[in-house]
Design a protein around this motif. Structure first.
Motif, mmCIF file in Angstrom:
data_model
loop_
_atom_site.group_PDB
_atom_site.id
_atom_site.type_symbol
_atom_site.label_atom_id
_atom_site.label_comp_id
_atom_site.label_asym_id
_atom_site.label_seq_id
_atom_site.Cartn_x
_atom_site.Cartn_y
_atom_site.Cartn_z
ATOM 1 N N GLN A 35 -117.649 48.985 -28.652
ATOM 2 C CA GLN A 35 -118.871 48.791 -27.880
ATOM 3 C C GLN A 35 -119.800 47.770 -28.540
ATOM 4 O O GLN A 35 -119.783 47.590 -29.758
ATOM 5 C CB GLN A 35 -119.596 50.127 -27.706
ATOM 6 C CG GLN A 35 -118.839 51.123 -26.826
ATOM 7 C CD GLN A 35 -119.748 52.209 -26.288
ATOM 8 O OE1 GLN A 35 -120.516 52.806 -27.033
ATOM 9 N NE2 GLN A 35 -119.648 52.464 -24.994
ATOM 10 N N ASP A 36 -120.621 47.132 -27.707
ATOM 11 C CA ASP A 36 -121.484 46.053 -28.204
ATOM 12 C C ASP A 36 -122.447 46.514 -29.298
ATOM 13 O O ASP A 36 -122.769 45.756 -30.207
ATOM 14 C CB ASP A 36 -122.295 45.464 -27.037
ATOM 15 C CG ASP A 36 -121.427 44.680 -26.059
ATOM 16 O OD1 ASP A 36 -120.310 44.301 -26.446
ATOM 17 O OD2 ASP A 36 -121.858 44.471 -24.908
ATOM 18 N N LEU A 79 -119.545 57.208 -22.625
ATOM 19 C CA LEU A 79 -119.603 55.882 -23.248
ATOM 20 C C LEU A 79 -120.910 55.180 -22.903
ATOM 21 O O LEU A 79 -121.557 54.582 -23.773
ATOM 22 C CB LEU A 79 -118.412 55.032 -22.786
ATOM 23 C CG LEU A 79 -117.037 55.410 -23.329
ATOM 24 C CD1 LEU A 79 -115.956 54.583 -22.644
ATOM 25 C CD2 LEU A 79 -116.975 55.211 -24.846
ATOM 26 N N VAL A 80 -121.303 55.265 -21.636
ATOM 27 C CA VAL A 80 -122.550 54.639 -21.206
ATOM 28 C C VAL A 80 -123.745 55.296 -21.896
ATOM 29 O O VAL A 80 -124.689 54.618 -22.329
ATOM 30 C CB VAL A 80 -122.693 54.731 -19.673
ATOM 31 C CG1 VAL A 80 -124.093 54.315 -19.228
ATOM 32 C CG2 VAL A 80 -121.632 53.865 -18.988
ATOM 33 N N SER A 81 -123.695 56.618 -22.032
ATOM 34 C CA SER A 81 -124.785 57.343 -22.669
ATOM 35 C C SER A 81 -124.976 56.913 -24.117
ATOM 36 O O SER A 81 -126.111 56.707 -24.578
ATOM 37 C CB SER A 81 -124.523 58.848 -22.589
ATOM 38 O OG SER A 81 -125.568 59.585 -23.184
ATOM 39 N N VAL A 82 -123.883 56.771 -24.857
ATOM 40 C CA VAL A 82 -123.971 56.317 -26.251
ATOM 41 C C VAL A 82 -124.488 54.888 -26.311
ATOM 42 O O VAL A 82 -125.346 54.553 -27.139
ATOM 43 C CB VAL A 82 -122.603 56.429 -26.957
ATOM 44 C CG1 VAL A 82 -122.689 55.866 -28.375
ATOM 45 C CG2 VAL A 82 -122.131 57.872 -27.006
ATOM 46 N N ALA A 83 -123.993 54.042 -25.415
ATOM 47 C CA ALA A 83 -124.419 52.635 -25.400
ATOM 48 C C ALA A 83 -125.906 52.514 -25.091
ATOM 49 O O ALA A 83 -126.618 51.697 -25.709
ATOM 50 C CB ALA A 83 -123.593 51.861 -24.381
ATOM 51 N N GLU A 84 -126.403 53.319 -24.167
ATOM 52 C CA GLU A 84 -127.837 53.281 -23.838
ATOM 53 C C GLU A 84 -128.695 53.770 -24.999
ATOM 54 O O GLU A 84 -129.801 53.275 -25.222
ATOM 55 C CB GLU A 84 -128.095 54.119 -22.582
ATOM 56 C CG GLU A 84 -127.538 53.489 -21.308
ATOM 57 C CD GLU A 84 -127.762 54.355 -20.082
ATOM 58 O OE1 GLU A 84 -128.093 55.560 -20.257
ATOM 59 O OE2 GLU A 84 -127.602 53.851 -18.963
ATOM 60 N N PHE A 85 -128.180 54.732 -25.749
ATOM 61 C CA PHE A 85 -128.896 55.214 -26.941
ATOM 62 C C PHE A 85 -128.908 54.152 -28.031
ATOM 63 O O PHE A 85 -129.880 54.001 -28.761
ATOM 64 C CB PHE A 85 -128.230 56.493 -27.440
ATOM 65 C CG PHE A 85 -128.873 57.088 -28.653
ATOM 66 C CD1 PHE A 85 -130.119 57.698 -28.575
ATOM 67 C CD2 PHE A 85 -128.244 57.051 -29.888
ATOM 68 C CE1 PHE A 85 -130.721 58.252 -29.696
ATOM 69 C CE2 PHE A 85 -128.826 57.601 -31.019
ATOM 70 C CZ PHE A 85 -130.066 58.209 -30.924
ATOM 71 N N SER A 86 -127.800 53.401 -28.138
ATOM 72 C CA SER A 86 -127.659 52.295 -29.090
ATOM 73 C C SER A 86 -127.997 52.712 -30.531
ATOM 74 O O SER A 86 -129.027 52.334 -31.094
ATOM 75 C CB SER A 86 -128.549 51.116 -28.672
ATOM 76 O OG SER A 86 -128.257 49.971 -29.448
#
Length: 259
Positions: free
Chosen positions: A205-206, A176-183
């Motif tokens: 996610q945001d 989840l964090v990896s996808v969010a950082e990729f945005s």
């Protein structure tokens, strides 16, 4: 060339080709599977039925293979019984990739002329159906009944070989964090089920702003599903093929570029 960030949601086994094609055209790509594909258990009802249908392959007039996953699992099974393919069976592959898998093992498969949908296949197949014809549909467990309903209305007898199952994958915190950082700016979906899983797994996610995130979808039916879920920027490729998805994104970028 483009630097747009694209999220690929295909199952792990199919994602590599999609990713390579997008990167070739300059897209920044991240992969997070929103669908798991698993074979049915050999001793399950579906597993035993698929085995029997594989042995009875020469009794069918038409065999329709719905997807690359269906081709993979079906060929693994049926080649054990048929070192030479039976004569008189017309094979159909739903889409270019599925057709290519069948042809790679010596099967002269046709594919729909007008697209990769059930409706496109029926436009080509129904004129050939006679009331005594037997049709085998090779697919995963469950799914739409559009093909079966139309073929049975035309007088054909239809059987299903359900040789794999689709599952909702588990996504851990690190993913989840990896996808969010990729945005991601755009997300590619090859099926309505994958879209539904994405909605359950990632839509909170945001970065996933439903007014701005671009969704690339394989058909008008899946686009309507996305619209109901509240997504507003929808691109319909008309096909689930990797090339069609990539071309749809490229065309949109070219149209938006300043002149």
């Amino acid at each position: 060339m483009t630097s747009m960030k694209v999220l690929v949601t295909r199952p792990d086994a199919q994602a590599k080709v999609t990713i390579e094609l997008l990167r070739k055209h300059g897209f920044k790509v991240h992969h997070q599977a929103c669908l798991d594909i698993l074979p049915v258990e050999p001793q399950s009802v579906d597993g035993l039925q698929s085995k029997q249908l594989a042995m009875d392959l020469d009794t069918f007039d038409h065999v329709i293979v719905i997807s690359t996953n269906a081709a993979q699992f079906w060929l693994d099974l049926v080649q054990d019984y048929w070192p030479q393919w039976p004569v008189g069976v017309q094979w159909w592959g739903m889409g270019e990739s599925t057709q290519a898998q069948l042809m790679a093992v010596g099967i002269a498969a046709k594919r729909p002329v007008m697209g990769d949908t059930s409706e496109a296949l029926l436009a080509d197949l129904l004129p050939q159906i006679q009331t005594h014809h037997k049709v085998l549909i090779v697919r995963g467990c469950g799914g739409r009944e559009t093909l079966s309903d139309a073929l049975e209305t035309a007088g054909a007898k239809v059987n299903y070989a359900q040789c794999y199952q689709r599952k909702l994958p588990h996504i851990n915190r690190e993913q989840l964090v990896s996808v969010a950082e990729f945005s991601p700016q755009a997300v590619i979906f090859q099926s309505g089920e994958t879209l539904g899983n994405f909605e359950a797994l990632l839509s909170g996610q945001d970065w996933c702003n439903k007014q701005r995130i671009i969704l690339v979808l394989p058909s008008a039916r899946v686009a309507e599903q996305a619209k109901i879920l509240g997504y507003q920027v929808l691109l319909t490729s008309g096909s689930a093929s990797n090339q069609a998805m990539c071309d749809t994104l490229l065309q949109t970028i070219q149209q938006q570029a300043p002149r």
